[in-house]
Design an enzyme around this catalytic site. Structure first.
Site, PDB file in Angstrom:
ATOM      1  N   LYS A  67       0.836  -1.206   0.000  1.00  0.00           N
ATOM      2  CA  LYS A  67       0.000   0.000   0.000  1.00  0.00           C
ATOM      3  C   LYS A  67       0.872   1.258   0.000  1.00  0.00           C
ATOM      4  O   LYS A  67       0.529   2.257  -0.646  1.00  0.00           O
ATOM      5  CB  LYS A  67      -0.942   0.027   1.214  1.00  0.00           C
ATOM      6  CG  LYS A  67      -1.940  -1.118   1.243  1.00  0.00           C
ATOM      7  CD  LYS A  67      -2.820  -1.127   0.029  1.00  0.00           C
ATOM      8  CE  LYS A  67      -2.698  -2.410  -0.737  1.00  0.00           C
ATOM      9  NZ  LYS A  67      -3.371  -2.485  -1.999  1.00  0.00           N
ATOM     10  N   ARG A  80       4.798  12.620 -15.042  1.00  0.00           N
ATOM     11  CA  ARG A  80       4.470  12.453 -16.458  1.00  0.00           C
ATOM     12  C   ARG A  80       3.423  13.468 -16.925  1.00  0.00           C
ATOM     13  O   ARG A  80       2.987  13.418 -18.066  1.00  0.00           O
ATOM     14  CB  ARG A  80       3.965  11.031 -16.709  1.00  0.00           C
ATOM     15  CG  ARG A  80       5.053  10.008 -16.532  1.00  0.00           C
ATOM     16  CD  ARG A  80       4.568   8.582 -16.589  1.00  0.00           C
ATOM     17  NE  ARG A  80       3.391   8.410 -17.424  1.00  0.00           N
ATOM     18  CZ  ARG A  80       2.449   7.491 -17.225  1.00  0.00           C
ATOM     19  NH1 ARG A  80       2.544   6.667 -16.211  1.00  0.00           N
ATOM     20  NH2 ARG A  80       1.423   7.383 -18.024  1.00  0.00           N
ATOM     21  N   LYS A  82       0.281  13.692 -16.064  1.00  0.00           N
ATOM     22  CA  LYS A  82      -1.025  13.059 -16.291  1.00  0.00           C
ATOM     23  C   LYS A  82      -1.939  13.479 -15.139  1.00  0.00           C
ATOM     24  O   LYS A  82      -2.507  12.654 -14.435  1.00  0.00           O
ATOM     25  CB  LYS A  82      -0.894  11.530 -16.315  1.00  0.00           C
ATOM     26  CG  LYS A  82       0.085  11.000 -17.316  1.00  0.00           C
ATOM     27  CD  LYS A  82      -0.568  10.886 -18.659  1.00  0.00           C
ATOM     28  CE  LYS A  82       0.400  10.203 -19.618  1.00  0.00           C
ATOM     29  NZ  LYS A  82      -0.105  10.049 -20.925  1.00  0.00           N
ATOM     30  N   GLN A  85      -5.454  12.181 -13.995  1.00  0.00           N
ATOM     31  CA  GLN A  85      -5.598  10.933 -13.254  1.00  0.00           C
ATOM     32  C   GLN A  85      -5.393  11.120 -11.745  1.00  0.00           C
ATOM     33  O   GLN A  85      -5.678  10.216 -10.976  1.00  0.00           O
ATOM     34  CB  GLN A  85      -4.617   9.893 -13.792  1.00  0.00           C
ATOM     35  CG  GLN A  85      -4.959   9.493 -15.216  1.00  0.00           C
ATOM     36  CD  GLN A  85      -3.965   8.532 -15.804  1.00  0.00           C
ATOM     37  OE1 GLN A  85      -2.767   8.750 -15.742  1.00  0.00           O
ATOM     38  NE2 GLN A  85      -4.478   7.462 -16.378  1.00  0.00           N
ATOM     39  N   HIS A  90      -8.593   9.215  -6.091  1.00  0.00           N
ATOM     40  CA  HIS A  90      -7.332   8.488  -6.213  1.00  0.00           C
ATOM     41  C   HIS A  90      -6.415   8.778  -5.012  1.00  0.00           C
ATOM     42  O   HIS A  90      -5.926   7.854  -4.364  1.00  0.00           O
ATOM     43  CB  HIS A  90      -6.630   8.880  -7.525  1.00  0.00           C
ATOM     44  CG  HIS A  90      -5.243   8.360  -7.647  1.00  0.00           C
ATOM     45  ND1 HIS A  90      -4.956   7.121  -8.150  1.00  0.00           N
ATOM     46  CD2 HIS A  90      -4.056   8.916  -7.309  1.00  0.00           C
ATOM     47  CE1 HIS A  90      -3.657   6.928  -8.126  1.00  0.00           C
ATOM     48  NE2 HIS A  90      -3.085   8.009  -7.616  1.00  0.00           N
ATOM     49  N   HIS A  93      -8.023   7.519  -1.660  1.00  0.00           N
ATOM     50  CA  HIS A  93      -7.962   6.060  -1.550  1.00  0.00           C
ATOM     51  C   HIS A  93      -6.559   5.594  -1.149  1.00  0.00           C
ATOM     52  O   HIS A  93      -6.398   4.824  -0.208  1.00  0.00           O
ATOM     53  CB  HIS A  93      -8.379   5.414  -2.871  1.00  0.00           C
ATOM     54  CG  HIS A  93      -8.081   3.957  -2.934  1.00  0.00           C
ATOM     55  ND1 HIS A  93      -8.797   3.020  -2.222  1.00  0.00           N
ATOM     56  CD2 HIS A  93      -7.128   3.271  -3.610  1.00  0.00           C
ATOM     57  CE1 HIS A  93      -8.300   1.822  -2.461  1.00  0.00           C
ATOM     58  NE2 HIS A  93      -7.285   1.945  -3.302  1.00  0.00           N
ATOM     59  N   TYR A 130      -2.079  -5.426 -16.345  1.00  0.00           N
ATOM     60  CA  TYR A 130      -2.618  -4.589 -17.422  1.00  0.00           C
ATOM     61  C   TYR A 130      -1.769  -3.324 -17.597  1.00  0.00           C
ATOM     62  O   TYR A 130      -1.393  -2.969 -18.715  1.00  0.00           O
ATOM     63  CB  TYR A 130      -4.072  -4.207 -17.143  1.00  0.00           C
ATOM     64  CG  TYR A 130      -4.589  -3.205 -18.134  1.00  0.00           C
ATOM     65  CD1 TYR A 130      -5.103  -3.619 -19.352  1.00  0.00           C
ATOM     66  CD2 TYR A 130      -4.534  -1.834 -17.861  1.00  0.00           C
ATOM     67  CE1 TYR A 130      -5.551  -2.694 -20.286  1.00  0.00           C
ATOM     68  CE2 TYR A 130      -4.977  -0.907 -18.777  1.00  0.00           C
ATOM     69  CZ  TYR A 130      -5.483  -1.341 -19.987  1.00  0.00           C
ATOM     70  OH  TYR A 130      -5.907  -0.418 -20.904  1.00  0.00           O
ATOM     71  N   LYS A 146      -9.620  -3.605 -20.233  1.00  0.00           N
ATOM     72  CA  LYS A 146      -9.546  -2.549 -19.215  1.00  0.00           C
ATOM     73  C   LYS A 146     -10.895  -2.326 -18.526  1.00  0.00           C
ATOM     74  O   LYS A 146     -10.958  -2.193 -17.305  1.00  0.00           O
ATOM     75  CB  LYS A 146      -9.060  -1.243 -19.835  1.00  0.00           C
ATOM     76  CG  LYS A 146      -8.946  -0.130 -18.808  1.00  0.00           C
ATOM     77  CD  LYS A 146      -8.418   1.141 -19.403  1.00  0.00           C
ATOM     78  CE  LYS A 146      -8.257   2.174 -18.309  1.00  0.00           C
ATOM     79  NZ  LYS A 146      -7.616   3.381 -18.780  1.00  0.00           N
ATOM     80  N   GLN A 153     -12.830  -4.338  -9.994  1.00  0.00           N
ATOM     81  CA  GLN A 153     -12.549  -3.493  -8.827  1.00  0.00           C
ATOM     82  C   GLN A 153     -13.843  -3.133  -8.103  1.00  0.00           C
ATOM     83  O   GLN A 153     -13.905  -3.199  -6.876  1.00  0.00           O
ATOM     84  CB  GLN A 153     -11.815  -2.214  -9.254  1.00  0.00           C
ATOM     85  CG  GLN A 153     -10.389  -2.444  -9.669  1.00  0.00           C
ATOM     86  CD  GLN A 153      -9.771  -1.179 -10.239  1.00  0.00           C
ATOM     87  OE1 GLN A 153     -10.331  -0.544 -11.133  1.00  0.00           O
ATOM     88  NE2 GLN A 153      -8.622  -0.815  -9.725  1.00  0.00           N
TER      89      GLN A 153
END
Length: 167
Positions: A67, A80, A82, A85, A90, A93, A130, A146, A153
């Site tokens: 974790k 990167r 991104k 995302q 996110h 969590h 993946y 995907k 999940q």
């Protein structure tokens, strides 16, 4: 990062994902071994069994490492660029998983959570496999599954939540 170019971390991400797959697979192995030895729900007091208590604590420690290492997902997104995302969900969590896992490890490494950690680790094996494969542009056209990972999940979250609340 505002004035910098995004980093090309493809090789690092592939290695990271391979590490996560093996760590999650090892966690599945540990959880399965504990469940085979003690059942889905232990019928005896595990405190009396020193080797079982040690096994639970060891598995919990490795789960905590998993974790904590998953926090790198966010770091890689930022480096990167991104940023789409890096959502509240996110970050929340991943942060809460570290805190909750640390709390269980510190105060009560309990057998009750073995099944839940096993499900979570199994989902992570598939998910990080993946992600690893998707880092190779030539393989992207073969990665049709995907949407099924997302469904897996959600089903695992529902299953874990129902086990926690309804026994």
């Amino acid at each position: 990062m505002k004035s910098r170019k995004p980093f090309n971390l493809n090789n690092v991400i592939v290695l990271y994902n391979i590490f996560q797959v093996f760590l999650s697979a090892y966690l599945c192995y540990l959880c399965t071994q504990l469940m085979l030895e003690n059942g889905l729900v232990s019928k005896t007091c595990l405190i009396e069994k020193e080797h079982t208590r040690r096994g639970i604590t060891n598995e919990m420690y490795y789960y905590f490492i998993a974790k904590t290492s998953e926090l790198l997902d966010t770091v890689f997104f930022v480096l990167r660029k991104k940023t789409s995302q890096v959502t509240f969900l996110h970050v929340y969590h991943h942060a809460m998983m570290v805190i909750v896992t640390w709390s269980f490890l510190k105060y009560e490494p309990t057998y009750m959570m073995i099944f839940i950690r096993n499900i979570n680790s199994f989902v992570h094996v598939i998910m990080y496999t993946y992600y690893c494969l998707s880092a190779f542009p030539a393989l992207k056209k073969y990665l049709w599954w995907k949407k099924y990972i997302t469904k897996l999940q959600l089903v695992s979250i529902f299953q874990v939540t129902s086990i926690e609340f309804f026994g």
